[in-house]
Design a protein around this motif. Structure first.
Motif, short mmCIF file in Angstrom:
data_model
loop_
_atom_site.label_atom_id
_atom_site.label_comp_id
_atom_site.label_asym_id
_atom_site.label_seq_id
_atom_site.Cartn_x
_atom_site.Cartn_y
_atom_site.Cartn_z
N ILE A 203 -4.64 -9.32 -0.32
CA ILE A 203 -4.78 -8.13 0.53
C ILE A 203 -3.48 -7.37 0.34
N LEU A 204 -3.57 -6.15 -0.20
CA LEU A 204 -2.40 -5.49 -0.76
C LEU A 204 -2.14 -4.11 -0.17
N GLY A 205 -0.86 -3.76 -0.13
CA GLY A 205 -0.47 -2.42 0.26
C GLY A 205 0.89 -2.07 -0.31
N SER A 206 1.23 -0.80 -0.25
CA SER A 206 2.54 -0.37 -0.73
C SER A 206 3.59 -0.63 0.34
N SER A 207 4.84 -0.33 0.00
CA SER A 207 5.95 -0.61 0.93
C SER A 207 5.86 0.21 2.21
N ILE A 208 5.14 1.34 2.18
CA ILE A 208 5.11 2.19 3.38
C ILE A 208 3.92 1.89 4.29
N LEU A 209 3.07 0.95 3.92
CA LEU A 209 1.89 0.67 4.73
C LEU A 209 2.28 -0.17 5.96
N PRO A 210 1.86 0.24 7.16
CA PRO A 210 2.14 -0.59 8.34
C PRO A 210 1.47 -1.96 8.22
N ASP A 211 2.19 -2.99 8.67
CA ASP A 211 1.67 -4.35 8.54
C ASP A 211 0.32 -4.54 9.25
N ASP A 212 0.14 -3.87 10.38
CA ASP A 212 -1.12 -4.06 11.10
C ASP A 212 -2.33 -3.56 10.31
N ALA A 213 -2.14 -2.57 9.45
CA ALA A 213 -3.24 -2.10 8.61
C ALA A 213 -3.65 -3.19 7.63
N LEU A 214 -2.63 -3.89 7.11
CA LEU A 214 -2.92 -4.98 6.17
C LEU A 214 -3.60 -6.13 6.90
N ARG A 215 -3.16 -6.40 8.14
CA ARG A 215 -3.76 -7.50 8.91
C ARG A 215 -5.24 -7.22 9.20
N ARG A 216 -5.54 -5.99 9.58
CA ARG A 216 -6.94 -5.68 9.86
C ARG A 216 -7.79 -5.83 8.59
N CYS A 217 -7.26 -5.38 7.47
CA CYS A 217 -7.98 -5.53 6.21
C CYS A 217 -8.22 -7.01 5.92
N CYS A 218 -7.21 -7.83 6.16
CA CYS A 218 -7.32 -9.27 5.90
C CYS A 218 -8.37 -9.88 6.82
N ASN A 286 -7.98 4.84 9.16
CA ASN A 286 -9.30 4.36 9.57
C ASN A 286 -9.26 2.92 10.06
N VAL A 287 -8.59 2.02 9.34
CA VAL A 287 -8.57 0.62 9.80
C VAL A 287 -7.83 0.50 11.13
N LEU A 288 -6.86 1.38 11.38
CA LEU A 288 -6.11 1.30 12.64
C LEU A 288 -6.63 2.27 13.70
N CYS A 289 -7.74 2.97 13.37
CA CYS A 289 -8.43 3.77 14.39
C CYS A 289 -7.55 4.85 15.00
N TYR A 290 -6.85 5.60 14.15
CA TYR A 290 -6.02 6.69 14.66
C TYR A 290 -6.93 7.78 15.25
N GLN A 291 -6.44 8.38 16.34
CA GLN A 291 -7.24 9.40 17.03
C GLN A 291 -7.62 10.58 16.13
N HIS A 292 -6.73 10.95 15.23
CA HIS A 292 -6.96 12.15 14.43
C HIS A 292 -7.71 11.89 13.13
N ASP A 293 -8.14 10.64 12.91
CA ASP A 293 -8.87 10.33 11.67
C ASP A 293 -10.22 11.04 11.68
N SER A 294 -10.47 11.82 10.65
CA SER A 294 -11.73 12.58 10.60
C SER A 294 -12.94 11.68 10.41
N LEU A 295 -12.72 10.44 9.97
CA LEU A 295 -13.84 9.51 9.75
C LEU A 295 -13.87 8.42 10.83
N ARG A 296 -13.22 8.70 11.96
CA ARG A 296 -12.99 7.68 12.98
C ARG A 296 -14.27 7.04 13.51
N VAL A 297 -15.38 7.76 13.48
CA VAL A 297 -16.61 7.26 14.08
C VAL A 297 -17.18 6.04 13.38
#
Ligand SMILES: [Ca+2]
Ligand SMILES: [Ca+2]
Ligand SMILES: [Zn+2]
Length: 435
Positions: A203-218, A286-297
């Motif tokens: 489960i991979l991300g770049s250095s700027i990806l928040p850890d919680d996004a990687l955890r949700r993906c995992c 999207n994985v972290l459900c940000y309020q402003h995500d246009s695909l949030r639904v």
């Protein structure tokens, strides 16, 4: 990572006073092994002025495959439905009237071996120690793949370079650097700097990806591959991985997708994995459900990972899966089901939208709005399209309920693992992931 070769006319490149010279490299991404029947793309990377024209040739003056098409502008050669006899070395020549440069690329085709399988995981070891010759009466019927009964000319890499079985462990909490051995084995680009694993699947991300996004993906990968050992083995075996784009990153930043049409930078916030490009992706917002995500639904990563499970596991492992899915899709279309929705687009979207509804993470629109309709729950899918429901259920027999990414109630969650006849082998406690 791939078999690039440098231009053979380096002297031309350094001659002063000429128009900007050509440079040229042919390559196949991300691996030089391709599976029979897949579309193969050979790139001829070049730059120069005036723009060059491109010619592709094969070794020994063999003809290009009948299914080969060359894009005159980019030089890209595409072979739709590659066959084992299409393998070997190809040469790209770029000529702009000033310079002529050539480069080579070669690949091997792994034939479809789904109709020929060993009855024991030890077959390759036994075959290596000569058992096919010493004990043919038992070995040939029980280890036909390893003994070369069905595919005598099988390139050895088609068997030996695969990763084998997935792990019984996972680490979805403690984000680390990418381990060297994983980076080497999967040829991972340095873009990837953060790592977790679900059953050994990176489960991979770049250095700027928040850890919680990687955890949700995992968590998602752990969840969606829990139900069947054979499916997660297959996803692992073809070098499958998952990655999340940071909010500021785009599709072509993902190394495996870096040669795609740039239109995907604005159109897609995730893509499903295939055996040629074995990464399933999603996006931080999207994985972290940000309020402003246009695909949030809706849960985009679960949709994309459903494509990955289809392409890299179900269609490889489950007998007749694709034929049965295609028949279900055709029947649905003929009867107007999923009219005016994205599920009607292709058999692939029919599958991924069905999986989203099965896990109650789809969007709901009634009347349909061109993308979704009223079906967004497991119960509704069962009633609306029981054949699709049964196919989804075949892949996810545990009937697990996912923790919704915007609700995050992991404490009360459990994931059943390896369910046969509704009985789980074990349970994964969801609260261990986010603690
Ligand atoms: Ca959807
Ligand atoms: Ca509904
Ligand atoms: Zn899709």
């Amino acid at each position: 990572m791939s078999t690039t070769t440098q231009a053979t006319t380096s002297s031309l490149l350094t001659t002063p006073g000429r128009p900007r010279a050509l440079r040229n490299a042919a390559m196949v991404r991300p691996t030089r092994l391709v599976n029979e029947g897949e579309q193969l793309t050979l790139l001829c990377l070049t730059a120069g002025s005036p723009p060059p024209s491109f010619t592709w040739t094969r070794e020994n003056s063999a003809a290009l495959p009948g299914a080969a098409v060359v894009d005159p502008v980019t030089g890209t050669l595409v072979i739709g439905g590659v066959r084992p006899e299409d393998d070997g070395m190809y040469t790209c020549t770029a000529d702009n009237g000033v310079d002529v440069v050539t480069s080579n690329v070669s690949f091997a085709v792994c034939p479809d071996i789904s109709g020929c399988s060993d009855s024991s995981k030890w077959c390759p070891n036994w075959a290596n120690s000569g058992e096919c010759e010493n004990n043919p009466g038992w070995m040939l019927p029980n280890c036909p793949l390893s003994c070369g009964v069905c595919h005598p000319d099988l390139p050895s890499e088609c068997l030996t370079t695969k990763r084998g079985r997935s792990w019984d462990t996972w680490e979805c909490s403690n984000v680390t650097d990418v381990p060297d051995e994983v980076r080497t084995e999967l040829n991972l680009d340095t873009f990837y700097q953060k790592y977790l694993h679900a059953y050994g699947i990176p489960i991979l991300g770049s250095s700027i990806l928040p850890d919680d996004a990687l955890r949700r993906c995992c968590y998602d990968v752990l969840f969606m591959l829990a139900d069947r050992r054979d499916l997660r083995d297959s996803y692992f075996n073809v070098y499958g991985r998952a990655a999340i784009m940071a909010e500021s990153e785009v599709t072509l930043d993902v190394p495996e997708h870096s040669n795609m049409d740039p239109i995907f930078n604005t159109r897609a916030r995730g893509l499903g994995g295939t055996t040629s490009f074995p990464v399933s992706t999603g996006a931080e917002e999207n994985v972290l459900c940000y309020q402003h995500d246009s695909l949030r639904v809706e849960d985009i990563f679960m949709h994309e990972f459903a494509h990955g499970v289809h392409n890299m596991a179900a269609k490889i492992v489950i007998p007749d899966f694709n034929a049965r899915l295609e028949a279900a899709y055709q029947d649905a279309m003929a009867n107007g089901r999923f009219a005016n929705t994205y599920a009607a687009d292709t058999v692939f979207e029919y599958w991924a939208e069905g999986v989203q509804s099965y896990f109650d993470v789809n969007h709901e629109r009634d009347p349909p709005d061109g993308i979704h309709n009223h079906v967004n729950t497991r119960e509704e899918l069962m009633v609306y399209d029981p054949v699709l429901y049964n196919l989804v259920h075949e892949v996810f027999p545990c009937e697990n309920r996912v923790v919704k990414r915007c609700v995050k109630d992991y404490d009360a969650s459990e994931i059943k693992v390896d369910c046969e006849n509704g009985l789980a082998r074990t349970l994964i406690d969801g609260s261990t992931i986010f603690n």
